[in-house]
Enzyme design. Sequence first.
Site, mmCIF file in Angstrom:
data_model
loop_
_atom_site.group_PDB
_atom_site.id
_atom_site.type_symbol
_atom_site.label_atom_id
_atom_site.label_comp_id
_atom_site.label_asym_id
_atom_site.label_seq_id
_atom_site.Cartn_x
_atom_site.Cartn_y
_atom_site.Cartn_z
ATOM 1 N N LYS A 67 -3.614 -53.131 -11.675
ATOM 2 C CA LYS A 67 -3.577 -52.335 -10.647
ATOM 3 C C LYS A 67 -4.519 -52.284 -9.508
ATOM 4 O O LYS A 67 -4.397 -52.367 -8.354
ATOM 5 C CB LYS A 67 -3.106 -50.794 -10.777
ATOM 6 C CG LYS A 67 -1.745 -50.482 -11.229
ATOM 7 C CD LYS A 67 -1.406 -49.144 -11.413
ATOM 8 C CE LYS A 67 -0.075 -48.520 -11.409
ATOM 9 N NZ LYS A 67 0.005 -47.036 -11.703
ATOM 10 N N ASP A 103 2.566 -43.968 -6.139
ATOM 11 C CA ASP A 103 2.309 -42.997 -7.271
ATOM 12 C C ASP A 103 2.157 -41.601 -6.681
ATOM 13 O O ASP A 103 2.835 -40.742 -7.217
ATOM 14 C CB ASP A 103 1.105 -43.416 -8.083
ATOM 15 C CG ASP A 103 1.429 -44.482 -9.072
ATOM 16 O OD1 ASP A 103 2.547 -44.646 -9.476
ATOM 17 O OD2 ASP A 103 0.624 -45.004 -9.589
HETATM 18 P P1 NDP Z 1 -6.495 -45.394 -17.074
HETATM 19 O O1 NDP Z 1 -6.764 -46.465 -18.107
HETATM 20 O O2 NDP Z 1 -6.950 -45.853 -15.571
HETATM 21 O O3 NDP Z 1 -7.159 -44.038 -17.365
HETATM 22 C C1 NDP Z 1 -6.983 -43.594 -18.774
HETATM 23 C C2 NDP Z 1 -7.606 -42.040 -18.774
HETATM 24 O O4 NDP Z 1 -6.959 -41.746 -19.929
HETATM 25 C C3 NDP Z 1 -9.027 -42.269 -18.621
HETATM 26 O O5 NDP Z 1 -9.510 -40.886 -18.108
HETATM 27 C C4 NDP Z 1 -9.628 -42.128 -20.113
HETATM 28 O O6 NDP Z 1 -10.799 -41.364 -20.167
HETATM 29 C C5 NDP Z 1 -8.557 -41.371 -20.751
HETATM 30 N N1 NDP Z 1 -8.256 -41.424 -22.098
HETATM 31 C C6 NDP Z 1 -7.996 -42.668 -22.944
HETATM 32 N N2 NDP Z 1 -7.726 -42.624 -24.256
HETATM 33 C C7 NDP Z 1 -8.234 -41.176 -24.436
HETATM 34 C C8 NDP Z 1 -8.198 -40.393 -25.354
HETATM 35 N N3 NDP Z 1 -8.049 -40.815 -26.893
HETATM 36 N N4 NDP Z 1 -8.799 -38.891 -25.373
HETATM 37 C C9 NDP Z 1 -9.098 -38.598 -24.144
HETATM 38 N N5 NDP Z 1 -8.939 -39.358 -23.142
HETATM 39 C C10 NDP Z 1 -8.370 -40.544 -23.076
HETATM 40 O O7 NDP Z 1 -4.802 -45.295 -17.034
HETATM 41 P P2 NDP Z 1 -4.166 -44.734 -15.878
HETATM 42 O O8 NDP Z 1 -4.702 -43.643 -15.212
HETATM 43 O O9 NDP Z 1 -3.371 -45.925 -15.153
HETATM 44 O O10 NDP Z 1 -2.802 -44.225 -16.638
HETATM 45 C C11 NDP Z 1 -2.830 -42.944 -17.401
HETATM 46 C C12 NDP Z 1 -1.622 -42.455 -17.903
HETATM 47 O O11 NDP Z 1 -0.573 -42.131 -16.893
HETATM 48 C C13 NDP Z 1 -0.718 -43.412 -18.873
HETATM 49 O O12 NDP Z 1 -0.010 -42.672 -19.845
HETATM 50 C C14 NDP Z 1 0.455 -44.319 -18.020
HETATM 51 O O13 NDP Z 1 1.293 -44.505 -18.737
HETATM 52 C C15 NDP Z 1 0.701 -42.799 -17.045
HETATM 53 N N6 NDP Z 1 1.192 -43.198 -15.554
HETATM 54 C C16 NDP Z 1 2.517 -42.713 -15.399
HETATM 55 C C17 NDP Z 1 3.287 -42.860 -14.277
HETATM 56 C C18 NDP Z 1 4.221 -42.372 -13.920
HETATM 57 O O14 NDP Z 1 5.103 -42.870 -12.892
HETATM 58 N N7 NDP Z 1 4.831 -41.429 -14.777
HETATM 59 C C19 NDP Z 1 2.358 -43.846 -12.991
HETATM 60 C C20 NDP Z 1 0.959 -44.300 -13.676
HETATM 61 C C21 NDP Z 1 0.713 -44.018 -14.736
HETATM 62 P P3 NDP Z 1 -12.378 -42.288 -20.171
HETATM 63 O O15 NDP Z 1 -12.251 -42.556 -18.903
HETATM 64 O O16 NDP Z 1 -13.051 -40.935 -20.842
HETATM 65 O O17 NDP Z 1 -12.234 -43.420 -20.896
#
Ligand code: NDP
Length: 279
Positions: A67, A103
């Site tokens: 993205k 989004d």
């Molecule tokens: P990113 O990879 O950009 O961000 C991931 C986030 O999750 C970060 O804040 C990261 O924290 C955190 N994280 C990952 N693993 C853990 C863990 N085990 N414990 C706590 N925090 C964790 O992903 P996106 O923002 O692109 O996507 C996030 C979610 O949103 C996904 O599940 C995706 O499928 C969903 N999504 C759904 C959409 C919809 O239309 N319903 C649209 C877009 C996304 P840190 O920064 O500390 O690593």
Amino acid sequence: MSRRWACLIGQPVAHSLSPLLHNAAFAAVGLEAHYEAHEVAPDRLAEAVAGLRQADCLGANVTAPHKQSVVSLLDSVSEEARTLGAVNTIINQDGRLHGDNTDARGLARWMSEAGMEVLGRSALVLGAGGAARAVVLALARLGAARVQVLNRNQARAAALVDDLAPRLAATSLLTGPLELASRPAGEPWPIVVNTTSAGDYGRGPVVHMSWYSPASVAIELAYHPPETVFMRAARQAGARAENGLGMLVHQAALAFECWTGRQAPLDVYLKAAQLPVRA
Ligand code: NDP
């Protein structure tokens, strides 16, 4: 012109619902077009994007991990995509590729339609990745008075707020460590959104039950499984809990409108996702 096409570019894409949703919509409006999910590794992204310039291509959706990196491969991007630093929809305009991001608009439309009141309220956002940016933007546009972003990596939460705050002057934006959510809250919060990807792996950030009241709504952006650990805990605390399927449907319907210039058949999208269709 031969049959048109659109696709999803990401890795992994095997479990995506987008082909089901868009193919149902194309068929319903009588558009000779089909949609496929393409598994694209980062080192093949430029090649995949170049293929979207073909005359019969309507455009594409973009998902993780492309993205952000796709932005530099496009001819133009919308103000919205620039604000979010990410593109989830590409439109082929006679060989020129324009990037947009549906989004935040999709989430805002779904929250309004699903009767979630945001105006003047406080919202807690767990996570600070790409999706969290869209969530903060949507909440601010719906008139949230205060949004607090909690993340494991606090510098990432601070960067998100520093970037968005100048554009969202009417909403107070705060940050904090993710562990804060596991401690007792001073008072229940009306809206708690889990944007961490932990739900994708059957886990979830721990939220202390005192963050919720029966008037609270907890939103999980992931939608597989349909009820995540985060949602189950919120329901046990008495809150309403929803997964990200509603947001997915609305962002997809907006992408359809970008590609075709026609109003999306929302009822078809809802039915394909097995969500209730409102009269
Ligand atoms: P990113 O990879 O950009 O961000 C991931 C986030 O999750 C970060 O804040 C990261 O924290 C955190 N994280 C990952 N693993 C853990 C863990 N085990 N414990 C706590 N925090 C964790 O992903 P996106 O923002 O692109 O996507 C996030 C979610 O949103 C996904 O599940 C995706 O499928 C969903 N999504 C759904 C959409 C919809 O239309 N319903 C649209 C877009 C996304 P840190 O920064 O500390 O690593």
